[in-house]
Design an enzyme around this catalytic site. Sequence first.
Site, mmCIF file in Angstrom:
data_model
loop_
_atom_site.group_PDB
_atom_site.id
_atom_site.type_symbol
_atom_site.label_atom_id
_atom_site.label_comp_id
_atom_site.label_asym_id
_atom_site.label_seq_id
_atom_site.Cartn_x
_atom_site.Cartn_y
_atom_site.Cartn_z
ATOM 1 N N SER B 373 0.884 -1.151 0.000
ATOM 2 C CA SER B 373 0.000 0.000 0.000
ATOM 3 C C SER B 373 0.923 1.201 0.000
ATOM 4 C CB SER B 373 -0.879 -0.021 1.241
ATOM 5 O OG SER B 373 -1.567 1.198 1.326
ATOM 6 N N ARG B 374 0.882 1.963 -1.100
ATOM 7 C CA ARG B 374 1.907 3.008 -1.241
ATOM 8 C C ARG B 374 1.608 4.256 -0.431
ATOM 9 N NH1 ARG B 374 1.427 1.512 -6.775
ATOM 10 N NH2 ARG B 374 2.815 -0.256 -7.110
ATOM 11 N N VAL B 375 0.347 4.498 -0.112
ATOM 12 C CA VAL B 375 0.051 5.735 0.600
ATOM 13 C C VAL B 375 -0.657 5.514 1.931
ATOM 14 C CG1 VAL B 375 -0.068 7.104 -1.505
ATOM 15 C CG2 VAL B 375 -2.133 6.045 -0.638
#
Lengths: 130, 510
Positions: B373-375
Site C-alpha cells: 500500500s503506497r500511501v
Amino acid sequence: MKISKEARHIARSLYRDSLTDGRLDESKVRTIASGLTAAKPRELIAILKTYERLVRLEIERNTARVESAVALDGAMQQQITAQLQQIYRRPIAAEFGVNPELIGGVRVRVGSDVWDGSVAHRLRELGAAL
Amino acid sequence: MANILQEIEQQIAGAKRGVAKQNVGVVREIGDGVAKIEGLTDAMLNEMIDFGNDIYGIALNLEETEVGAIILGEYTHIKEGMECRTTGRLLSVPVGMGLLGRVVNSIGMPLDGKGPVKSDTLYPVEKIAPGIIKRRSVSQPVQTGIMAVDAMIPIGRGQRELIIGDRSTGKTTIGIDTIINQARMNRAAEQAGDKSYRPLYCIYVAIGQKQSNIVRVTNVLEEHGAMPYTIVLAASAADTATNQYLAPFAGAAMGEWFMDNGMDALIIFDDLSKHAVAYRQVSLVLRRPSGREAYPGDVFYLHSRLLERAARLSEKAGNGSLTALPIIETQLGDVSAYIPTNVISITDGQIYLETDLFYQGIRPAISVGLSVSRVGSAAQVKAMKQVAGRIKGDLAQFRELAAFAQFGSDLDAKTQAQLERGKRIVEVFKQPQYNPVPIEVQVGLLWAVQNGFFDDVAVDKLKDCQAQMSDYLTSRKPELMTKILKEKALSDALVAELKAAVTEFKQTYR
Ligand SMILES: Nc1ncnc2c1ncn2[C@@H]1O[C@H](COP(=O)(O)OP(=O)(O)OP(=O)(O)O)[C@@H](O)[C@H]1O
Ligand SMILES: [Mg+2]
C-alpha cells in the site's frame, strides 16, 4: 457493407474534386461519376456508394425540405426561404411539400437540423410530458 | 388535482414558445447493441441520443458522416431507417442518500422490486476527476476489519487499492468483509451518538458476474445488516456489454455525490477484467481498431479516468473522499498480462491473493511479500503502527527461514524461536470470512503476539486461544478497548493495562 479504408479515401478525394468554391458542382459530379464507371477501379461499387453518400449529404445540407399541413402561398414560401438564408448564411434551396399528418403548422429540415413547429409534434411532446 | 392542472398549464406555456431547433439522424445500421446513424451533426461525445419510446443511446463514435451509438436497454425495437435525435444531455444517474439499501442497474433503475429510487439529483456518468488543487493526501484510515490488511497493507480514505488474484481466491470476500466492517462501525457510531466519526458509505459494483453470485453477495450484505449503508449496482453477465461498460462509471457518479457533499464513500469494482472484456466487445462492434490482446488502444485511458475519480478532497473542497477498491482476476497468477499491468500502474498499491496460500488454508490468501500500500501508512492508526510496524518484515523473514529450514539442517535456538514465532503470526492472520475484527481488538492481539504471549500455545490450538482472547478483551475489558480506540495510540499506561489484561487472560486459559 464493409468499405475498405482505401475505397473511402478515394471516394473522399473524388468528392473534394467535385467542389467549385466550396460548393457542389453538378457538371463535375457527372464527369467524375461516369469517368469512374468507365475506369473500373478495384472496389468500384464501394467507392461509388461512398461517393454518392458524400454528395447526397452535401445536397441535403443545402436543401430545406419544408412540409406543411396545407399548401403555403408564395409570400409565405418566400419568407421561409429568406429566414433560412439568414440562419445558414449560404444559399439554401427550398422544396415545399404538403403533409396532412402534421395537422397544422410547418416542419423544416435542413441536413440533420429540424425545426418542428407542427401541431402533431407539439401534441406528441405534450403526451410525453404528461 | 390542482397540481395536475398547473402542470398541464406549464406544458401548454412551454408548447407555445418558439420552435426549438432539433438535430436528427437516421439509423443506417443496427446490431449487437450498436447503431450507426447518419446525420446527427450536432451530437457531442457521450451525449444521449433519443430513439423515441424511451429508448436511449450514447454517442461514442463521432465520424465525418456517421455517429456510432451504443443502445441502452432493448435494441431489438430499433429498426433501420428510424429517426433519432440529440438531447443535449449527457447520460446521468440518480444519486443521493435514497440509493442506500438499494440494488440498481447501470442507469440507476431499481432491480430489487422495492419501488422507485428516491432521488432528486442526477449526476453525469462521465465526469472529469477532481484536479490537483482540490485534492489532499490520504490521512484517514479505511478499517477493513481484515487483520492482515489493516496491519500490513493499510488503506486510507481516498486511496485506490487493487485486489488482484486468480479465480476463486477470495477477492470478492475482501471487498464484502470491508463493507460489513463499515456497516458495523457506522452503526456503532450512530448508536453511541458519536458525531466525530465520519461514516463510510459503500458501493458494490458487480460487472459481468453470474446473477446467482450477485444475489449471494446481496444476501450476505443483508444478513450482516450492511445494506442500509450500501448501494449495490449490478450489470450481470446477462446484461448487454453496453450496460457492463457503463456500470463502474455510474457507480463512480454515485460515489462522487457523497464526496462532493463532504462525506466519505468506498467503491468496489468487481471486476475490471470483465469490464475490459465488455469494453472490448463494445469497441469491436463500433469497429474501433484493436491493439494488444485485441483490446482497443484506449483501454488504459478507460480505467485511468475511472480510477482517477477516487480522491481525498481538501478541507476547502469539502473534505469528502472516494476510496476505490478495483478487483482484477489474473490467469495462473500472471500479473504481466495487459489489463493487470495497466491497473497495477494506475492504483496506489495492491492486495495480491495467491491460489497456493488459499489451498494451504491460509485465508485470506494474501501474499504479504507481493502486496503493498503506497500511501495508506500515512493513514494508519498510530496504535496499529506501534504493534504492526515490524510484523511485515518478520513475516517475510519467516518465509525465508522456513524455506531454508526445509533442508533439515540443524537450527540454532534463535532461528528456531523465530520460526516458531513466524508460524504463530501466520496463524493469527488467518480469518474466516464475514468476521471483521475491530481495530482495537486487532491491536490487542498483535501486541500479545509480538510480546510472546502466544509462544507457549501450540500452533494448532492458536486459533482457539486467539478467539477466546478476543472474547475476553471485548466482553471483560471493554473500557480498555474503548481507550485504545479513542486514544488511537498505545501510551505506556495503556501498554501496562494491556499487559495486565493479557496476563490475566493467559492464567485463565488452558
Ligand atoms: N477468509 C476466508 N475464509 C474461508 N473461506 C473463504 C475466505 N475467503 C473466501 N473464502 C471462500 O472462498 C471462495 C471464493 O471466494 P470469493 O468468491 O471471494 O473469491 P473470488 O476470487 O472473488 O472468486 P471469483 O473468481 O469467483 O470471483 C468462496 O467460497 C468463499 O466462501
Ligand atoms: Mg469474485
